[in-house]
Each structure stands twice: as C-alpha cells, then as structure tokens.
Design a protein around this motif. Sequence first.
Motif, PDB file in Angstrom:
ATOM      1  N   SER A 232      38.535  24.786  37.741  1.00 57.33           N
ATOM      2  CA  SER A 232      39.023  26.143  37.478  1.00 57.33           C
ATOM      3  C   SER A 232      39.670  26.325  36.120  1.00 57.33           C
TER       4      SER A 232
ATOM      5  N   LYS B 258      32.640  30.888  32.593  1.00 58.28           N
ATOM      6  CA  LYS B 258      32.766  30.756  34.047  1.00 58.28           C
ATOM      7  C   LYS B 258      33.049  32.111  34.701  1.00 58.28           C
ATOM      8  N   LEU B 259      33.904  32.897  34.077  1.00 57.57           N
ATOM      9  CA  LEU B 259      34.220  34.218  34.625  1.00 57.57           C
ATOM     10  C   LEU B 259      32.981  35.117  34.631  1.00 57.57           C
TER      11      LEU B 259
ATOM     12  N   ALA C 157      30.467  33.897  37.307  1.00 52.56           N
ATOM     13  CA  ALA C 157      30.895  34.196  38.677  1.00 52.56           C
ATOM     14  C   ALA C 157      30.697  35.667  39.011  1.00 52.56           C
ATOM     15  N   ILE C 158      31.107  36.536  38.111  1.00 51.67           N
ATOM     16  CA  ILE C 158      30.996  37.978  38.361  1.00 51.67           C
ATOM     17  C   ILE C 158      29.533  38.416  38.375  1.00 51.67           C
TER      18      ILE C 158
ATOM     19  N   VAL D  15      35.817  34.388  42.192  1.00 48.37           N
ATOM     20  CA  VAL D  15      36.505  34.097  40.935  1.00 48.37           C
ATOM     21  C   VAL D  15      37.789  33.361  41.283  1.00 48.37           C
TER      22      VAL D  15
ATOM     23  N   THR E 208      41.459  30.421  37.154  1.00 49.63           N
ATOM     24  CA  THR E 208      40.627  30.761  35.997  1.00 49.63           C
ATOM     25  C   THR E 208      41.057  32.101  35.412  1.00 49.63           C
ATOM     26  N   VAL E 209      41.355  33.052  36.286  1.00 53.21           N
ATOM     27  CA  VAL E 209      41.845  34.360  35.829  1.00 53.21           C
ATOM     28  C   VAL E 209      43.193  34.200  35.134  1.00 53.21           C
TER      29      VAL E 209
END
Length: 241
Positions: free
Chosen positions: A165, A214-215, A218-219, A225, A229-230
């Motif tokens: 992450s 990665k974001l 995933a989206i 998510v 990571t956020v």
Amino acid sequence: MLKICGYTSQSHPMRSLRLRLPTFNSRDPPQPRYVFTCRSILTRRKVSTMDYRRIIDELKKFRTFMVSRQRAAHMERMEEDAIAFSKIHSVSVDKLLVSVCAHDLFRDVEPYKLMKIATLWGVKITAVEKHLPLLLHGKVAAEYVKRRFGLHDEEILDAIAYHTSGIPTDSKIVKSMFILDSTESGRVFDGVDELRNMALVSIDKGYEAIIKNKLIYAITNDLLVLPETVETWNYMRGVRD
C-alpha cells in the motif's frame, strides 16, 4: 536440517502452509525467540551487519517451505534489484534485504489463517483488510520478524508491513521496499519501465509515481483503494496531522 522456532523443516507447523497457530496469548508482549551471541538485537543496541546477515539467511531458509516457486522467484529477483538499488541511492542494503526476504513470506497462506494469526498477534486490522484478508500478509510478516528476531527497527517493520500500500513516510528504506516490490525485474505492465527509470533517478519521485499509478489502476478497474495509499498520496500533497 533447518530448525526454526524449535521445529525442523520437516516438522515445522507452517510447512506446506498447513498452519498450526502458536499457543501464546495475544495479549502478551512480543517475545524474541532468536538469540544472537552478541545479543545486540535483544537489548535494542545497534544491530550489526552480522546480525542482519543471520536474519537474512534464516528468512531465506524459511522461504523454501513457506511460498510457491513463483513467489520465491519474485523475492529472489527483488534481492538482486535491492543490492543494485541500495548502491545507487546509498540505502542500507542489509535493512533492505531483511525487508525483501520477509515481505511475502505469508503471501501464500490462506486468507482465513492470516486473519487468525493477525488477531492472535494483536495486529491492527482495517475494514478493507477484513474484506480482503490477503492484504494482511505484510503486517503478519512484519509481526513475525518482530517476534522471531526481537527486531524493533521501525523502518524495516514498516517496509515489510506496507510494501503493498505504501505509507506516509520520509524513510528511504520504506520507499525503496515499496518501489522494488512494484518494479522488480520480473514485473510486466504498461509504464513499468518509466517507473523503474524514475525511481533510479529519485526515490521520492519514483515513490510518488508508483502511488499515483496504483490509485489510477485501482479506480480504473473498480478495485478497492487501500486507505494507506490514499493517506500517502495526501501526505505527498502536503497534508499533515
């Protein structure tokens, strides 16, 4: 014959992933089970190169009956990449190799067993991890290293726990581990060469680019998510507690 935690490689409870859970109480503080002659780890003094090498050697042996051949190959490629990466960026190769050799040790353990181990060991479990317990493999591996070797280096533990992450951090070890896992030489996906090249120039820029990738992935693919990571993305945008 390899002996780990009082078991041989033939009798170890985790052999072939048929996991028999430890019997100690989860409320007890983690107890180191590996005693080095110099005892530097157990007394929390500076860990020597010899200590790290012994940990690395045992983790490699443990890997032989904990993960699939494909997973082992991934970890071996990461070891090679880590040595080169550490030279380029002046990062501790010993800390990085401990992280690499531990990070996926529990990746092939069945999800329900990961939940049991994490619960028993008092690992903090997020809502996303409850939904997808496989994500716990990094945290469980970090806790294993902490308990097994009495290792309390937060950089190493975070590098292992959050290699999937990412995490808000300024640690080169944590960032390097995350980068290596995402871009090791066996990875094949659109843009991976660009990410590798960026990371070779700058750890910070490489870390940020992979978090962003990665974001977006995933989206775009309607995947979960990860909250870490956020948080990492927001941290890099200047958000602080």
